[in-house]
Design a protein around this motif. Structure first.
Motif, PDB file in Angstrom:
ATOM      1  N   VAL A   1       0.841  -1.194   0.000  1.00 18.71           N
ATOM      2  CA  VAL A   1       0.000   0.000   0.000  1.00 18.71           C
ATOM      3  C   VAL A   1       0.878   1.246   0.000  1.00 18.71           C
ATOM      4  O   VAL A   1       2.081   1.190   0.307  1.00 18.71           O
ATOM      5  CB  VAL A   1      -0.945   0.046   1.226  1.00 18.71           C
ATOM      6  N   ILE A   2       0.254   2.371  -0.341  1.00 15.07           N
ATOM      7  CA  ILE A   2       0.924   3.670  -0.299  1.00 15.07           C
ATOM      8  C   ILE A   2       0.235   4.512   0.768  1.00 15.07           C
ATOM      9  O   ILE A   2      -0.990   4.648   0.777  1.00 15.07           O
ATOM     10  CB  ILE A   2       0.843   4.383  -1.659  1.00 15.07           C
TER      11      ILE A   2
ATOM     12  N   GLY B   1      -2.572   3.244  -6.766  1.00 12.38           N
ATOM     13  CA  GLY B   1      -3.280   4.474  -6.437  1.00 12.38           C
ATOM     14  C   GLY B   1      -4.774   4.318  -6.265  1.00 12.38           C
ATOM     15  O   GLY B   1      -5.491   5.310  -6.107  1.00 12.38           O
ATOM     16  N   ASN B   2      -5.273   3.091  -6.267  1.00 13.66           N
ATOM     17  CA  ASN B   2      -6.702   2.838  -6.109  1.00 13.66           C
ATOM     18  C   ASN B   2      -7.080   2.757  -4.632  1.00 13.66           C
ATOM     19  O   ASN B   2      -6.290   2.273  -3.803  1.00 13.66           O
ATOM     20  CB  ASN B   2      -7.096   1.525  -6.787  1.00 13.66           C
ATOM     21  N   VAL B   3      -8.280   3.203  -4.294  1.00 14.22           N
ATOM     22  CA  VAL B   3      -8.742   3.097  -2.911  1.00 14.22           C
ATOM     23  C   VAL B   3      -8.983   1.631  -2.582  1.00 14.22           C
ATOM     24  O   VAL B   3      -9.210   0.797  -3.459  1.00 14.22           O
ATOM     25  CB  VAL B   3     -10.020   3.924  -2.677  1.00 14.22           C
ATOM     26  N   LEU B   4      -8.915   1.327  -1.284  1.00 12.26           N
ATOM     27  CA  LEU B   4      -9.059  -0.059  -0.835  1.00 12.26           C
ATOM     28  C   LEU B   4     -10.530  -0.481  -0.865  1.00 12.26           C
ATOM     29  O   LEU B   4     -11.432   0.360  -0.862  1.00 12.26           O
ATOM     30  CB  LEU B   4      -8.503  -0.191   0.578  1.00 12.26           C
ATOM     31  N   PRO B   5     -10.786  -1.786  -0.877  1.00 11.25           N
ATOM     32  CA  PRO B   5     -12.176  -2.259  -0.868  1.00 11.25           C
ATOM     33  C   PRO B   5     -12.915  -1.765   0.371  1.00 11.25           C
ATOM     34  O   PRO B   5     -12.328  -1.618   1.447  1.00 11.25           O
ATOM     35  CB  PRO B   5     -12.024  -3.784  -0.835  1.00 11.25           C
ATOM     36  N   ARG B   6     -14.204  -1.510   0.191  1.00 12.54           N
ATOM     37  CA  ARG B   6     -15.009  -1.053   1.316  1.00 12.54           C
ATOM     38  C   ARG B   6     -15.084  -2.134   2.384  1.00 12.54           C
ATOM     39  O   ARG B   6     -15.194  -3.325   2.091  1.00 12.54           O
ATOM     40  CB  ARG B   6     -16.427  -0.708   0.827  1.00 12.54           C
ATOM     41  N   ARG B   7     -15.021  -1.720   3.640  1.00 14.01           N
ATOM     42  CA  ARG B   7     -15.056  -2.661   4.752  1.00 14.01           C
ATOM     43  C   ARG B   7     -16.365  -3.434   4.786  1.00 14.01           C
ATOM     44  O   ARG B   7     -17.436  -2.874   4.569  1.00 14.01           O
ATOM     45  CB  ARG B   7     -14.894  -1.899   6.069  1.00 14.01           C
TER      46      ARG B   7
ATOM     47  N   TYR C   1      -6.838  -0.326   8.265  1.00 15.75           N
ATOM     48  CA  TYR C   1      -7.364   1.022   8.087  1.00 15.75           C
ATOM     49  C   TYR C   1      -8.041   1.150   6.724  1.00 15.75           C
ATOM     50  O   TYR C   1      -7.605   0.548   5.738  1.00 15.75           O
ATOM     51  CB  TYR C   1      -6.228   2.037   8.156  1.00 15.75           C
ATOM     52  N   GLY C   2      -9.076   1.970   6.649  1.00 11.39           N
ATOM     53  CA  GLY C   2      -9.725   2.261   5.388  1.00 11.39           C
ATOM     54  C   GLY C   2      -8.983   3.349   4.627  1.00 11.39           C
ATOM     55  O   GLY C   2      -8.114   4.039   5.165  1.00 11.39           O
TER      56      GLY C   2
END
Length: 389
Positions: A211-212, A265-271, A247-248
């Motif tokens: 992750v970044i 650079g993509n957001v992580l999957p929704r919790r 963390y989200g």
């Protein structure tokens, strides 16, 4: 003061499925009050599992870890670094005051004993759903308290939010999970993870390979929560973006831009209100199955002898000098002697719980955190095994 190493619970073989839930996030419908952002002057420097951390003392006497939803007790923190190795031989002797600075304890017999106080029916329903998620997929069990000395109290925090805080690991009768009136299983599953002894996934030493961290988008004063533990020893092989402990993407964002993305650079999957495949694998390593053996069998059968220099993880079992030991987050616990165990016996029957206000004499026996101890003539308590054996 910035803390470059957040938590080293993994240093001692702690499960690398680590959990976190936070506030006002674009893609997540739960909250966490970011105390670290509001007043850094209230934070003090301590050591937790040999790592320098920032903590803030709460009104109830616990300490918030880096301003997160993790609560620690004073005896889990130290003023100086105390190395914790996972290669040392089992040692059952404890100083005259039972208790180990900087410790995290797993639940004995894979069972979280709990008391529920003051929760609405809707939150109770979410709590049951969360317990079912853990117990249906792992070796962890949940039991309402009758007379057990080790238990966690689950109650309301008085806030109308989908939020929660929890103490870390088993803490005698002091442990708690405190929830908002709108708390859902998404948050509760995470808080149960803290109770099991887990912290947050983004603090793994290998996280930058997966992750970044977007420090430019993190709220002032909250960057400490995103530092990593460079010396962590990992139990689960792979970093787990899907962990309930992760963390989200918008955790502690100051500008509605992501604070964590994947390497593209993509957001992580929704919790989700679920534990991941690696959460399951790691939990079953930390809380291994009790193999279904009968009390009359030799508890050491099939268990290898402790090997000098070998690294051990939480949940590992070894034999050593005629006894069976199991690795906890910070130490070895003596489980039983290597011999046939009589049926329907409990070595703790009739023995009272340890009291820090009482003076004990050589030969006295007490129970403490689910284990039986005897005070020796040298002023040290020696473990006699786990209660129930």
């Amino acid at each position: 003061m910035k803390t470059k190493n957040v938590v080293n619970w993994l240093r001692i073989g702690v499960l690398a499925i680590v959990l976190s839930f936070t506030s006002c996030q674009k893609n997540e419908n739960f909250e966490e009050t970011p105390e670290a952002v509001n007043d850094q002057n209230q934070f003090i420097e301590k050591y937790f599992l040999n790592e320098r951390v920032l903590v803030k003392k709460q009104d109830d006497g616990t300490y918030s870890l880096q301003g997160t939803d993790v609560r620690l007790f004073e005896d889990q923190l130290t003023n100086l670094a105390i190395p914790v190795a996972n290669t040392e031989a089992p040692n059952t002797k404890i100083s005259a005051k039972l208790g180990l600075g900087g410790t995290v304890r797993k639940w004995t017999n894979n069972t979280v004993v709990y008391v529920v106080e003051g929760l609405s029916q809707s939150v109770r329903n979410e709590l049951q759903k969360s317990m079912d998620e853990w117990s249906s997929k792992t070796n962890v069990r949940f039991k309402k308290r009758t007379n057990e000395s080790n238990y966690v109290t689950i109650s309301s925090n008085g806030d109308s939010c989908n939020c929660g805080v929890a103490t870390l690991g088993m803490n005698g009768s002091r442990g708690f999970i405190r929830l908002g009136s709108a708390t859902t299983a998404v948050v509760l599953i995470h808080e149960i993870g803290h109770t099991l002894g887990y912290i947050h996934e983004q603090n793994r030493s290998d996280r930058d390979n997966h992750v970044i961290i977007k420090y430019e988008n993190i709220q002032d004063g909250a960057a400490d929560q995103f530092y990593k533990s460079n010396s962590a020893i990992l139990v689960t092989k792979d970093f787990d973006i899907n962990s309930t402990m992760m963390y989200g993407s918008y955790t502690f964002s100051k500008n509605r831009q992501p604070t964590i993305t994947d390497l593209n650079g993509n957001v992580l999957p929704r919790r989700q209100a679920a534990i991941s495949a690696l959460d399951i694998k790691g939990t079953n390593k930390v809380y291994p199955s009790d193999d279904g053996g009968t009390p009359t069998t030799n508890p050491c059968k099939g268990i290898a002898e402790w090997v000098k220099g070998k690294r051990y993880s939480v949940g590992d079992k070894v034999t050593y000098r005629g006894s069976l030991y199991e690795r906890d987050f910070t130490r070895w616990n003596r489980i039983a002697e290597c011999k046939n165990t009589p049926t329907n016996t409990d070595i703790c029957n009739g023995v009272t719980e340890y009291s820090g206000n009482k003076n004990y004499a050589s030969g006295d026996k007490v129970t403490y955190n689910g284990y039986l101890y005897t005070l020796g003539t040298n002023g040290y308590w020696s473990s006699n095994g786990r209660c129930g054996s």
